[in-house]
Design a protein around this motif. Structure first.
Motif, PDB file in Angstrom:
ATOM      1  N   ILE A  58      34.871 -46.143 -39.130  1.00 50.17           N
ATOM      2  CA  ILE A  58      35.182 -45.435 -37.886  1.00 50.17           C
ATOM      3  C   ILE A  58      36.682 -45.201 -37.780  1.00 50.17           C
ATOM      4  CG2 ILE A  58      35.011 -45.467 -35.377  1.00 50.17           C
ATOM      5  CD1 ILE A  58      32.597 -47.220 -35.567  1.00 50.17           C
ATOM      6  N   PRO A  59      37.150 -43.999 -38.164  1.00 48.24           N
ATOM      7  CA  PRO A  59      38.567 -43.690 -37.961  1.00 48.24           C
ATOM      8  C   PRO A  59      38.880 -43.527 -36.476  1.00 48.24           C
ATOM      9  CG  PRO A  59      37.399 -41.792 -38.872  1.00 48.24           C
ATOM     10  CD  PRO A  59      36.410 -42.913 -38.821  1.00 48.24           C
ATOM     11  N   SER A  60      40.000 -44.066 -36.056  1.00 45.96           N
ATOM     12  CA  SER A  60      40.377 -44.013 -34.641  1.00 45.96           C
ATOM     13  C   SER A  60      40.800 -42.597 -34.250  1.00 45.96           C
ATOM     14  CB  SER A  60      41.517 -44.993 -34.357  1.00 45.96           C
ATOM     15  OG  SER A  60      42.612 -44.734 -35.208  1.00 45.96           O
ATOM     16  N   GLY A  61      40.576 -42.272 -32.985  1.00 46.70           N
ATOM     17  CA  GLY A  61      40.969 -40.970 -32.476  1.00 46.70           C
ATOM     18  C   GLY A  61      42.424 -40.954 -32.075  1.00 46.70           C
ATOM     19  N   GLU A  62      42.744 -41.646 -30.976  1.00 49.58           N
ATOM     20  CA  GLU A  62      44.127 -41.799 -30.510  1.00 49.58           C
ATOM     21  C   GLU A  62      44.455 -43.288 -30.504  1.00 49.58           C
ATOM     22  OE1 GLU A  62      45.135 -39.867 -26.838  1.00 49.58           O
ATOM     23  OE2 GLU A  62      43.800 -38.183 -27.224  1.00 49.58           O
ATOM     24  N   PRO A  63      44.975 -43.808 -31.615  1.00 53.66           N
ATOM     25  CA  PRO A  63      45.277 -45.243 -31.686  1.00 53.66           C
ATOM     26  C   PRO A  63      46.479 -45.596 -30.822  1.00 53.66           C
ATOM     27  CG  PRO A  63      45.970 -44.133 -33.688  1.00 53.66           C
ATOM     28  CD  PRO A  63      45.261 -43.105 -32.861  1.00 53.66           C
ATOM     29  N   TRP A  64      46.229 -46.196 -29.683  1.00 53.74           N
ATOM     30  CA  TRP A  64      47.252 -46.370 -28.658  1.00 53.74           C
ATOM     31  C   TRP A  64      48.327 -47.368 -29.051  1.00 53.74           C
ATOM     32  CZ3 TRP A  64      47.514 -51.104 -25.791  1.00 53.74           C
ATOM     33  CH2 TRP A  64      46.517 -52.025 -26.125  1.00 53.74           C
ATOM     34  N   GLN A  65      48.081 -48.210 -30.051  1.00 48.86           N
ATOM     35  CA  GLN A  65      49.075 -49.192 -30.460  1.00 48.86           C
ATOM     36  C   GLN A  65      49.899 -48.739 -31.667  1.00 48.86           C
ATOM     37  OE1 GLN A  65      46.775 -52.897 -30.876  1.00 48.86           O
ATOM     38  NE2 GLN A  65      47.829 -53.622 -29.054  1.00 48.86           N
ATOM     39  N   LYS A  66      49.646 -47.538 -32.161  1.00 51.50           N
ATOM     40  CA  LYS A  66      50.331 -47.068 -33.356  1.00 51.50           C
ATOM     41  C   LYS A  66      51.462 -46.119 -32.985  1.00 51.50           C
ATOM     42  CE  LYS A  66      47.525 -49.152 -36.244  1.00 51.50           C
ATOM     43  NZ  LYS A  66      47.940 -50.198 -37.197  1.00 51.50           N
ATOM     44  N   GLU A  67      52.336 -45.862 -33.996  1.00 51.46           N
ATOM     45  CA  GLU A  67      53.463 -44.964 -33.775  1.00 51.46           C
ATOM     46  C   GLU A  67      52.974 -43.537 -33.575  1.00 51.46           C
ATOM     47  OE1 GLU A  67      53.004 -45.766 -38.219  1.00 51.46           O
ATOM     48  OE2 GLU A  67      53.000 -46.906 -36.355  1.00 51.46           O
ATOM     49  N   SER A  68      53.843 -42.680 -33.055  1.00 52.13           N
ATOM     50  CA  SER A  68      53.433 -41.337 -32.645  1.00 52.13           C
ATOM     51  C   SER A  68      53.290 -40.371 -33.814  1.00 52.13           C
ATOM     52  CB  SER A  68      54.462 -40.765 -31.644  1.00 52.13           C
ATOM     53  OG  SER A  68      55.753 -40.727 -32.231  1.00 52.13           O
ATOM     54  N   ASP A  69      53.816 -40.700 -34.987  1.00 53.15           N
ATOM     55  CA  ASP A  69      53.769 -39.759 -36.107  1.00 53.15           C
ATOM     56  C   ASP A  69      52.543 -39.953 -36.988  1.00 53.15           C
ATOM     57  OD1 ASP A  69      54.495 -42.198 -37.138  1.00 53.15           O
ATOM     58  OD2 ASP A  69      56.031 -41.395 -38.496  1.00 53.15           O
ATOM     59  N   ILE A  70      51.474 -40.439 -36.404  1.00 62.39           N
ATOM     60  CA  ILE A  70      50.244 -40.658 -37.154  1.00 62.39           C
ATOM     61  C   ILE A  70      49.661 -39.324 -37.604  1.00 62.39           C
ATOM     62  CG2 ILE A  70      48.776 -40.619 -35.084  1.00 62.39           C
ATOM     63  CD1 ILE A  70      47.113 -42.836 -36.405  1.00 62.39           C
ATOM     64  N   ARG A 104      32.195 -40.408 -36.112  1.00 64.49           N
ATOM     65  CA  ARG A 104      33.174 -39.674 -35.304  1.00 64.49           C
ATOM     66  C   ARG A 104      33.274 -40.206 -33.880  1.00 64.49           C
ATOM     67  NH1 ARG A 104      35.031 -34.757 -36.951  1.00 64.49           N
ATOM     68  NH2 ARG A 104      35.495 -34.391 -34.747  1.00 64.49           N
ATOM     69  N   ILE A 105      32.698 -41.337 -33.599  1.00 59.39           N
ATOM     70  CA  ILE A 105      32.569 -41.791 -32.218  1.00 59.39           C
ATOM     71  C   ILE A 105      33.916 -41.855 -31.492  1.00 59.39           C
ATOM     72  CG2 ILE A 105      32.628 -44.226 -32.916  1.00 59.39           C
ATOM     73  CD1 ILE A 105      30.662 -44.801 -30.640  1.00 59.39           C
ATOM     74  N   GLU A 106      34.984 -42.263 -32.172  1.00 67.55           N
ATOM     75  CA  GLU A 106      36.287 -42.357 -31.510  1.00 67.55           C
ATOM     76  C   GLU A 106      37.019 -41.020 -31.511  1.00 67.55           C
ATOM     77  OE1 GLU A 106      38.679 -45.665 -32.719  1.00 67.55           O
ATOM     78  OE2 GLU A 106      37.205 -47.128 -31.997  1.00 67.55           O
ATOM     79  N   LEU A 107      36.782 -40.198 -32.518  1.00 66.54           N
ATOM     80  CA  LEU A 107      37.423 -38.887 -32.553  1.00 66.54           C
ATOM     81  C   LEU A 107      36.877 -37.977 -31.461  1.00 66.54           C
ATOM     82  CD1 LEU A 107      37.963 -40.021 -35.496  1.00 66.54           C
ATOM     83  CD2 LEU A 107      38.105 -37.640 -36.189  1.00 66.54           C
ATOM     84  N   ALA A 110      37.404 -38.590 -25.614  1.00 67.68           N
ATOM     85  CA  ALA A 110      38.726 -38.239 -25.100  1.00 67.68           C
ATOM     86  C   ALA A 110      39.516 -39.492 -24.722  1.00 67.68           C
ATOM     87  CB  ALA A 110      38.591 -37.325 -23.888  1.00 67.68           C
ATOM     88  N   GLY A 111      40.828 -39.409 -24.833  1.00 64.53           N
ATOM     89  CA  GLY A 111      41.691 -40.503 -24.422  1.00 64.53           C
ATOM     90  C   GLY A 111      41.948 -41.505 -25.530  1.00 64.53           C
ATOM     91  N   PRO A 112      42.697 -42.549 -25.228  1.00 58.70           N
ATOM     92  CA  PRO A 112      43.020 -43.577 -26.234  1.00 58.70           C
ATOM     93  C   PRO A 112      41.775 -44.246 -26.784  1.00 58.70           C
ATOM     94  CG  PRO A 112      44.394 -43.817 -24.261  1.00 58.70           C
ATOM     95  CD  PRO A 112      43.328 -42.824 -23.920  1.00 58.70           C
ATOM     96  N   SER A 113      41.853 -44.641 -28.057  1.00 57.70           N
ATOM     97  CA  SER A 113      40.724 -45.291 -28.721  1.00 57.70           C
ATOM     98  C   SER A 113      40.782 -46.794 -28.491  1.00 57.70           C
ATOM     99  CB  SER A 113      40.748 -44.992 -30.227  1.00 57.70           C
ATOM    100  OG  SER A 113      40.568 -43.612 -30.463  1.00 57.70           O
TER     101      SER A 113
END
Length: 247
Positions: A58-70, A104-107, A110-113
């Motif tokens: 499960i690849p994360s959609g918006e990983p809220w703890q990661k840097e912005s240049d993902i 694709r559940i996290e992609l 909407a919103g942070p994963s």
């Protein structure tokens, strides 16, 4: 079920699985930026050790703890699908019958994963009796208190934790994780099959010393070609090369 069934990669349509009986389902989430051989080793180890029926990447959609240049989510999903091809070949070679799904559940949400939202959704999808086990490295367990609603996760899933070099649990564990292990740890992997959620299994037989963050930094060096071929699954590496990623 929302698990992908890709005409390109030929993933099985997991909606056809008979869900009227308990299933053993492993979940490996992450940014997969990029997916690397450490992910595949962890997935292979637990698929065999826990005798999983299904393994979801499960690849994360918006990983809220990661840097912005993902890397954009859709590209990371493509990379994860590609890595899944190599993983499927490993399973075939080792005669591991676990089915693989790229989800694709996290992609698509909407919103942070947040892991808690994914755990709740998967519990609803697979029902109350399926054994759901979140696969992770020891570093993730140590960082668990920084996750959103982390103390609720074991109400929905089990944890299977693989040791990581430089992340000695006994030396780095905070009181919150100590208390969690005291209440939920199981020393027998077989107990996870009988428990839909609520257990933590620590596995010290696998040691994987790879991280996507460090790998991305190494790919910017002059040794990029050698590093990439040694640490990145071949089908994912082909996409990385074609798109010129991580330079």
């Amino acid at each position: 079920m929302t698990t992908t069934s890709s005409p390109v990669t030929g993933w099985p349509n997991l909606t056809s699985l008979p869900l009227d009986e308990p299933k053993k389902i492993g979940i490996l989430g992450g940014t997969f930026d990029p997916p690397h051989l450490g992910h595949l080793k962890l997935a292979t180890h637990f698929a065999k050790a826990l005798q999983l029926d299904v393994l979801l990447l499960i690849p994360s959609g918006e990983p809220w703890q990661k840097e912005s240049d993902i890397t954009p989510a859709e590209i990371r999903f493509q990379l994860t699908e590609a890595a899944g091809i190599d993983l499927a070949r490993v399973f075939l070679y080792l005669k591991i019958p676990t089915q693989i799904g790229i989800d694709r559940i996290e992609l698509d949400r909407a919103g942070p994963s947040y892991t808690i939202d994914t755990a709740k959704a998967l519990r609803e999808r697979f029902g109350p009796h399926a054994s759901l086990t979140w696969l992770m490295g020891a570093d993730s367990l140590l960082n668990l208190p920084s996750w959103n609603s982390w103390d609720q996760l074991l109400n929905y899933v089990n944890f299977a934790v693989a040791s990581r070099p430089h992340h000695e649990l006994s030396a780095q564990m905070n009181p919150e994780i100590e208390a969690l292990l005291a209440k939920h740890q199981s020393i027998d992997a077989n107990t996870l099959e009988k428990s839909p959620f609520g257990l933590i299994y620590l596995d010290n037989s696998l040691s994987v010393d790879l991280s996507s963050t460090r790998l991305r930094n190494q790919l910017k060096s002059s040794a990029r070609g050698t590093i990439a071929s040694e640490h990145i699954p071949s089908h994912a590496l082909e996409i990385i090369t074609n798109l010129g990623l991580y330079k």
